[in-house]
Design an enzyme around this catalytic site. Structure first.
Site, PDB file in Angstrom:
ATOM      1  N   HIS A   1      -0.020  -0.476  -9.841  1.00 27.50           N
ATOM      2  CA  HIS A   1      -0.759  -1.419  -8.982  1.00 27.50           C
ATOM      3  C   HIS A   1      -1.233  -2.634  -9.788  1.00 27.50           C
ATOM      4  O   HIS A   1      -2.439  -2.938  -9.833  1.00 27.50           O
ATOM      5  CB  HIS A   1      -1.944  -0.717  -8.302  1.00 27.50           C
TER       6      HIS A   1
ATOM      7  N   ARG B   1       0.839  -1.192   0.000  1.00 23.42           N
ATOM      8  CA  ARG B   1       0.000   0.000   0.000  1.00 23.42           C
ATOM      9  C   ARG B   1       0.880   1.250   0.000  1.00 23.42           C
ATOM     10  O   ARG B   1       1.870   1.324   0.740  1.00 23.42           O
ATOM     11  CB  ARG B   1      -0.926   0.030   1.223  1.00 23.42           C
TER      12      ARG B   1
ATOM     13  N   ASP C   1       4.886  -0.579  -6.770  1.00 20.82           N
ATOM     14  CA  ASP C   1       3.656  -0.913  -7.484  1.00 20.82           C
ATOM     15  C   ASP C   1       2.484  -0.121  -6.922  1.00 20.82           C
ATOM     16  O   ASP C   1       1.392  -0.142  -7.478  1.00 20.82           O
ATOM     17  CB  ASP C   1       3.370  -2.413  -7.387  1.00 20.82           C
TER      18      ASP C   1
ATOM     19  N   GLU D   1      -3.066   7.174  -5.337  1.00 19.89           N
ATOM     20  CA  GLU D   1      -3.157   6.524  -6.653  1.00 19.89           C
ATOM     21  C   GLU D   1      -4.604   6.348  -7.109  1.00 19.89           C
ATOM     22  O   GLU D   1      -4.869   6.084  -8.281  1.00 19.89           O
ATOM     23  CB  GLU D   1      -2.474   5.154  -6.607  1.00 19.89           C
TER      24      GLU D   1
HETATM   25  C1  COI Z   1      -5.657  -6.111  -3.164  1.00 22.53           C
HETATM   26  O1  COI Z   1      -6.201  -7.180  -3.491  1.00 22.53           O
HETATM   27  O2  COI Z   1      -5.693  -5.690  -1.993  1.00 22.53           O
HETATM   28  C2  COI Z   1      -4.932  -5.335  -4.177  1.00 22.53           C
HETATM   29  O3  COI Z   1      -4.098  -4.555  -3.826  1.00 22.53           O
HETATM   30  C3  COI Z   1      -5.323  -5.494  -5.631  1.00 22.53           C
HETATM   31  C4  COI Z   1      -6.505  -4.663  -5.988  1.00 22.53           C
HETATM   32  C5  COI Z   1      -6.185  -3.214  -6.108  1.00 22.53           C
HETATM   33  C6  COI Z   1      -7.164  -5.109  -7.263  1.00 22.53           C
END
Ligand code: COI
Length: 319
Positions: free
Chosen positions: A292, A231, A255, A260
């Protein structure tokens, strides 16, 4: 059961069709996220499936009035849902757990990209500059890699890294007893001072205070490589920029970045980008940023969609 899925991407459509049929659910879908303007699309459904669009108390109140009892987020992280408000209103929600390899393999790829200066190599090659001056890389097997958080993803990163032969150290408030037989657990500060490469596999900080800021960058080794596939809020971005500009940090693979939300997964080619910090970070030759996408594999997307549907069904069975 009637499930309405928001933010459905093109690559999810076939999975939704397949799994809706497999589990016998009635499915409604839209490509847009759940906002005040679009919540009414879910009228008449029992549950909704969402991605990362924030659901505030105001949104939850509307959903409650519409009779939605359950929210499934097709993500591991669920900080975009106001959990307290959901509990207050009696709306249940849950996340999904998909293949940890998708993020773990990507994390190791970002480590390699950073250690081998791939951003600069590719940029130079694109203008036919095939010289290799100033581009000397580092071998991962000579490094000490610090893993912060040894849940499913962190543990998978460890299992992949074992093949590289590097020293692996870890920090987690709840060490994994089995893993502790083969890697060294230590305090966060000890990890920060001993690691050559650091990666984080922990949720977004609940109180908003980043895990890595000036104090943490100050105690790291000079030339540290930092990878973040978790994050953006885990890193104080201004402190990170200072540490990069002062050459304390060797390279960064990100990433995820702060703010974002309004940027990632949209085509922003024809607009001025309203994220100046991102533009500066992205300009550094030793910062490699991806939007991401660590989660984005067929295996993981299939798991996200299937589990989102089965989570809704589990909720229905409990009623
Ligand atoms: C999650 O699954 O927590 C992710 O970071 C991916 C999502 C943004 C699709």
């Amino acid at each position: 059961m009637k499930i309405f899925a928001y933010s459905v991407r093109a690559d999810e459509v076939d999975f939704f069709t397949t799994y809706a049929q497999k589990y016998g659910v009635t499915l409604g879908t839209t490509t847009v996220g759940p906002t005040q303007e679009t919540l009414s699309l879910a009228k008449g459904y029992d549950a909704i499936s969402i991605l990362t669009t924030p659901l505030t108390k105001e949104h939850l109140l509307v959903l409650k009035e519409m009779g939605i009892g359950y929210i499934s987020t097709r993500t591991v992280g669920y900080e975009h849902i106001d959990g307290e408000a959901a509990q207050e209103l009696g709306i249940e929600f849950n996340n999904v757990v998909y293949s940890p390899y998708t993020v773990a393999e990507y994390t190791v790829m970002l480590m390699m990209i950073c250690l081998r200066n791939i951003k600069t190599i590719v940029a130079k090659k694109s203008i036919q500059d095939f010289s290799i001056s100033c581009l000397i890389g580092h071998e991962l097997h000579t490094k000490t890699v610090g893993i912060i958080g040894t849940g499913k993803i962190g543990k998978t990163v460890v299992s992949i890294l074992k093949g590289y032969g590097c020293r692996i150290i870890a920090h987690d408030p709840y060490p994994d007893q089995e893993l502790a037989k083969s890697i060294e657990y230590m305090s966060l500060d000890d990890l920060l001072t001993h690691a050559d490469v650091i990666t984080m596999h922990v949720p977004a900080p609940k109180d908003g205070s980043p895990l890595l800021g000036k104090r943490e960058f100050d105690i790291m080794k000079k030339g540290i490589v930092i990878v973040n596939t978790a994050r953006g809020t885990l890193i104080n971005q201004h402190d990170l920029m200072d540490a990069i500009e002062s050459k304390k940090i060797g390279a960064v693979g990100l990433d995820v970045v702060q703010n974002e939300q309004d940027m990632y997964y949209y085509d922003k080619r024809y607009e001025p980008l309203k994220n100046r910090d991102f533009a500066i970070l992205n300009s550094y030759p030793n910062v490699f940023i991806t939007p991401h996408t660590a989660f984005h594999t067929k295996e993981a997307v299939s798991g996200m969609v299937e589990q989102s549907i089965t989570r809704c069904l589990e909720y229905e069975q409990k009623q």
